[in-house]
Design a protein around this motif. Structure first.
Motif, PDB file in Angstrom:
ATOM      1  N   THR A 131       0.816  -1.217   0.000  1.00 14.49           N
ATOM      2  CA  THR A 131       0.000   0.000   0.000  1.00 14.49           C
ATOM      3  C   THR A 131       0.847   1.264   0.000  1.00 14.49           C
ATOM      4  O   THR A 131       0.409   2.320  -0.451  1.00 14.49           O
ATOM      5  CB  THR A 131      -0.907   0.004   1.236  1.00 14.49           C
ATOM      6  N   PRO A 172      -3.948   6.972  -5.641  1.00 16.77           N
ATOM      7  CA  PRO A 172      -5.036   5.981  -5.602  1.00 16.77           C
ATOM      8  C   PRO A 172      -6.208   6.397  -6.485  1.00 16.77           C
ATOM      9  O   PRO A 172      -6.473   7.596  -6.660  1.00 16.77           O
ATOM     10  CB  PRO A 172      -5.434   5.954  -4.126  1.00 16.77           C
ATOM     11  N   ALA A 173      -6.889   5.411  -7.058  1.00 19.80           N
ATOM     12  CA  ALA A 173      -8.038   5.686  -7.915  1.00 19.80           C
ATOM     13  C   ALA A 173      -9.290   5.999  -7.111  1.00 19.80           C
ATOM     14  O   ALA A 173     -10.248   6.572  -7.644  1.00 19.80           O
ATOM     15  CB  ALA A 173      -8.301   4.487  -8.840  1.00 19.80           C
ATOM     16  N   GLY A 174      -9.325   5.583  -5.820  1.00 18.68           N
ATOM     17  CA  GLY A 174     -10.504   5.813  -5.004  1.00 18.68           C
ATOM     18  C   GLY A 174     -10.546   7.197  -4.421  1.00 18.68           C
ATOM     19  O   GLY A 174      -9.618   8.009  -4.573  1.00 18.68           O
ATOM     20  N   VAL A 175     -11.652   7.498  -3.722  1.00 16.12           N
ATOM     21  CA  VAL A 175     -11.847   8.820  -3.149  1.00 16.12           C
ATOM     22  C   VAL A 175     -11.185   8.943  -1.782  1.00 16.12           C
ATOM     23  O   VAL A 175     -10.988  10.061  -1.295  1.00 16.12           O
ATOM     24  CB  VAL A 175     -13.361   9.131  -3.017  1.00 16.12           C
ATOM     25  N   LEU A 176     -10.846   7.801  -1.148  1.00 15.04           N
ATOM     26  CA  LEU A 176     -10.261   7.839   0.173  1.00 15.04           C
ATOM     27  C   LEU A 176      -8.751   7.735   0.095  1.00 15.04           C
ATOM     28  O   LEU A 176      -8.204   7.123  -0.833  1.00 15.04           O
ATOM     29  CB  LEU A 176     -10.817   6.685   1.032  1.00 15.04           C
ATOM     30  N   THR A 188      -5.060   6.290   0.910  1.00 16.99           N
ATOM     31  CA  THR A 188      -4.618   4.904   0.961  1.00 16.99           C
ATOM     32  C   THR A 188      -4.656   4.344   2.374  1.00 16.99           C
ATOM     33  O   THR A 188      -5.137   3.239   2.617  1.00 16.99           O
ATOM     34  CB  THR A 188      -3.199   4.786   0.391  1.00 16.99           C
ATOM     35  N   ALA A 236      -8.316   3.854   3.565  1.00 18.87           N
ATOM     36  CA  ALA A 236      -8.928   2.736   2.860  1.00 18.87           C
ATOM     37  C   ALA A 236      -8.380   1.405   3.377  1.00 18.87           C
ATOM     38  O   ALA A 236      -9.128   0.420   3.529  1.00 18.87           O
ATOM     39  CB  ALA A 236      -8.692   2.854   1.364  1.00 18.87           C
ATOM     40  N   TYR A 253     -10.805  -1.271   5.085  1.00 17.38           N
ATOM     41  CA  TYR A 253     -10.911  -2.542   4.370  1.00 17.38           C
ATOM     42  C   TYR A 253     -10.591  -3.711   5.304  1.00 17.38           C
ATOM     43  O   TYR A 253     -11.310  -4.707   5.355  1.00 17.38           O
ATOM     44  CB  TYR A 253      -9.962  -2.536   3.166  1.00 17.38           C
TER      45      TYR A 253
END
Length: 456
Positions: free
Chosen positions: A163, A169-173, A175, A178, A182
């Motif tokens: 990580t 990162p492609a997400g909104v949160l 790393t 997330a 997760y």
């Protein structure tokens, strides 16, 4: 403070009682656990080798150490139902031990995850000591939460999972966020799913045991009902046999004695008495054979219905009252018949069971007059009527004789009269008359045969 298990079972009444213990598996089940776990270990080792071929040499974990981790997770499954809590603790120790940087990838493999899931599930569904289970489970969950919190702040773990290498990162949160969420959700689903499925299996096992107990209880009650029906049938046959023997065999003795006494002075009357003896003997044999045929119909499967030996004559009823009176008159007892019905033909239309009981009571009462009284005349009165409880039918036999010397019976005939009357919710009055004589009176309630059987 209320104990937690008692509080949980109060809130969830469908759960088994706190003190319920699930029956342990048999030897075949325990042996099957060993075989399945051994096969699962071989599968896990094979899949680990496949993963080794998909991993760079420099990133691959040590082979011997990886085998030890997999063995420590899967071998306890061989004894998972024998010692479920202990095996869960051993598997938890192995799983937490695999969380270091060198063996982290081994603990994330499918077979390792599945083995630990089965260990937790088995502990929840098979543990007999529920208090010990939840104590051990609390320790495991607390240790897991502590380990996760420490891992979240460990750079080595981030480096192991890769990580830290994600720069955009492609997400909104972010790393780090997330990664924490997760792992939190994964562990909640993992441990929560194992505990939930284990509780469902434990509850289903309790429900299955209750169903088996109820089925066994129903089978026992059915057997008791069957035995009761057999005993009632035997009692009925015993009453019938007593009536046959008391009516016919006793009259044979009386007529034989009378024939011997009048043979010299009145041979013709002696011959008539001998004919009466012959008739009584034939009737006794015929009715006894019919009654015993009831037993043979159920005991001998080779009997052919309708054959001469297995055939049953219809049971007597009030329709044969004239024959009963004629038989008694041939045996020296003159009978005066009186019939008072509230409806014309009411007595002749009685249900079969009630008509049989009335016939047998009449025959027993008349047989008692012949056997135990000096009277040569008896009055047989039949009555019917209605009251607040419904319709009733009554039979009364009276005589004016005196008791015979040395003619005391065993009382089974009077007992049979009372039992037949009780079967039909009746009342019986039996006793001497003033100044002399005897009176037998039985009043029976008129109900259907089906209702009589159910009430009895």
């Amino acid at each position: 403070m209320r104990r937690l298990p008692e509080l949980v079972h109060r809130r969830l009444p469908t759960l088994p009682p706190v003190d319920w213990e699930r029956p342990a598996p048999d030897r075949n089940g325990l042996r099957r656990d060993v075989i399945v776990a051994a096969g699962f270990l071989l599968l896990a080792l094979a899949m680990h080798e496949l993963m080794q071929s998909l991993t760079e040499r420099e990133d691959a974990p040590d082979r011997l150490l990886s085998y030890l981790v997999l063995a420590s997770l899967i071998v306890p499954l061989m004894f998972r139902r024998r010692w479920p809590i202990s095996m869960m603790l051993i598997g938890s120790s192995a799983f937490f031990g695999a969380g270091n940087e060198n063996t982290y990838r081994v603990g994330m493999e499918l077979c390792a995850q599945l083995a630990y899931f089965i260990g937790i599930y088995t502990a929840v569904t098979w543990s007999k000591n529920r208090r010990g289970l939840w104590t051990a489970m609390s320790v495991v969950l607390l240790f897991m939460a502590t380990w996760l919190i420490i891992s979240f702040f460990s750079s080595d773990l981030f480096k192991a999972t890769g990580t830290s290498m994600v720069e955009e990162p492609a997400g909104v949160l972010p790393t780090t966020t997330a990664f924490v969420l997760y792992n939190l959700l994964m562990n909640l689903m993992f441990f929560g799913g194992a505990i939930f499925l284990g509780m469902v299996s434990w509850t289903n096992a309790y429900a299955s045991q209750i169903v088996e107990i109820q089925a066994q209880r129903i089978a026992e009650q059915s057997q008791q009902l069957a035995d009761r029906a057999v005993n009632q049938e035997r009692l009925r046959i015993a009453r019938e046999l007593h009536d046959v023997i008391a009516h016919h065999i006793a009259s044979v003795g009386v007529q034989a004695s009378a024939a011997r006494m009048v043979h010299d002075r009145d041979p013709q009357q002696s011959i008539e008495l001998m004919r009466g003896i012959e008739s009584s003997a034939r009737s006794a044999v015929s009715e006894t054979r019919a009654l015993l045929g009831v037993l043979r119909e159920h005991d001998d499967p080779d009997d052919v219905p309708g054959s001469a030996e297995g055939a049953r004559n219809p049971e007597p009823s009030m329709a044969q009252l004239d024959e009963l009176i004629a038989t008694n008159e041939r045996q020296g007892l003159s009978i005066q018949l009186s019939c008072d019905e509230h409806q014309p033909g009411f007595i002749s239309s009685l249900p079969a069971g009630l008509s049989l009981a009335l016939y047998r009571i009449s025959g027993e009462a008349l047989a008692n007059v012949r056997a135990h009284s000096t009277a040569r005349t008896a009055t047989l009165s039949l009555r019917s009527g209605t009251d607040a409880e419904g319709a009733w039918v009554e039979v009364e036999v009276t005589d004016s004789g005196r008791p015979r010397l040395d003619s005391a019976g065993g009382g089974y005939g009077l007992r049979g009269i009372r039992e037949r009357a009780k079967l039909h919710h009746g009342l019986v009055e039996i006793g001497p008359r003033i100044p002399h004589g005897w009176r037998t009176r039985a009043r029976l309630r008129v109900v259907s045969d089906a209702a009589t059987r159910l009430s009895s």
